[in-house]
Scaffold this active site. Structure first.
Site, PDB file in Angstrom:
ATOM      1  N   SER A  54       1.538  11.662  -2.136  1.00 44.46           N
ATOM      2  CA  SER A  54       2.256  10.390  -2.204  1.00 44.46           C
ATOM      3  C   SER A  54       1.643   9.481  -3.263  1.00 44.46           C
ATOM      4  CB  SER A  54       2.197   9.675  -0.853  1.00 44.46           C
ATOM      5  OG  SER A  54       2.796   8.402  -0.923  1.00 44.46           O
ATOM      6  N   TYR A 105      -2.767   6.400   6.135  1.00 43.40           N
ATOM      7  CA  TYR A 105      -1.767   7.270   5.508  1.00 43.40           C
ATOM      8  C   TYR A 105      -2.217   7.687   4.108  1.00 43.40           C
ATOM      9  CZ  TYR A 105       2.619   8.778   3.381  1.00 43.40           C
ATOM     10  OH  TYR A 105       3.578   9.500   2.718  1.00 43.40           O
TER      11      TYR A 105
END
Length: 245
Positions: free
Chosen positions: A141, A154
């Site tokens: 990501s 995350y």
């Protein structure tokens, strides 16, 4: 479309980037072996691919369970005689400041985003080594590239995977193994639909709606990395909307 003579296993294949990748690779000639927890969606996806003349199989897969990844890899080998690529796409996102102490959410992200990738490596690496070639592709990501409040854990899991694949790359310079980390920005998927805080969830969903690109764009990037000659490795690829900061 090119003719991609590959056998590719994909986790998190029931929606979003995983489903788009399955369709893209199958359309290019690959045999896709799909894993996810939502088998009803996998059934429909496999039926669509087969009706279009593609090759697809499925097995219920929870990446937090090592045995499920072993079953996914075994299905590819049993059905097609080999596995060429594992796309580790399954992931979860939870958004909250560290001070909220959402330990259960931390555990979920670590178990799926990091441990799930490790389980895939443990299942597929011996198969790749025995055959003499293989390719690990992971969906990380841009959250790991631009650190923002609320995404500490995350982003941490995604950067851990990025580090893991880079180390694996350096341990595998004998030409047998390739590794690719794909870092998407905002993509129109269900990733943030399960954020528990309503305000955080709405903000994330709105950002995806306003900025997000199609999962098909990421699928094409994954196909590009896979289709390179065996002596070419696309180690890290970032793909984001042109308007994303």
């Amino acid at each position: 479309m090119s003719s991609m003579d590959k056998v590719v296993a994909i986790t998190g294949a029931s929606s979003g980037i995983g489903a788009a990748t399955a369709r893209e690779l199958a359309a290019r000639g690959a045999a896709v072996v799909l894993g996810a927890r939502r088998t009803d969606r996998l059934d429909a996806l496999v039926a669509d691919i087969r009706s279009a003349g593609g090759r697809a199989d499925l097995v219920e897969t929870d990446v937090t369970r090592r045995a499920d990844l072993e079953r996914l890899v075994a299905l590819a080998v049993d059905r097609y005689g080999r596995l060429d690529v594992l796309v580790a796409n399954a992931g979860v996102a939870r958004i909250a400041p560290v001070a909220a102490l959402d330990v259960d959410d931390w555990d979920a992200m670590i178990d799926v985003n990091l441990r799930g990738v490790l389980h895939g490596i443990a299942a597929a690496l011996p198969v790749f080594r025995e055959r003499g070639h293989g390719h690990f592709v992971t969906t990380v990501s841009t959250s790991g590239l631009k650190i923002v409040p609320g995404q500490a854990v995350y982003a941490g899991t995604k950067n851990a995977v990025r580090t893991l694949l880079e180390a694996l790359r350096q341990e595998s310079t004998d030409g047998v193994l390739r590794t690719t980390s794909i870092s998407p920005g905002y993509v129109r998927t269900e990733l943030v639909d399960y954020v528990s805080d309503p305000e955080q969830r709405e903000q994330a969903q709105q950002a995806m709606a306003d900025l997000g690109i199609s999962p098909d764009a990421v699928a094409r990037a994954i196909a590009f990395a896979i289709e390179q000659p065996d002596d070419v490795e696309i180690g890290d690829l970032t793909i984001r909307p042109t308007r994303q900061g």
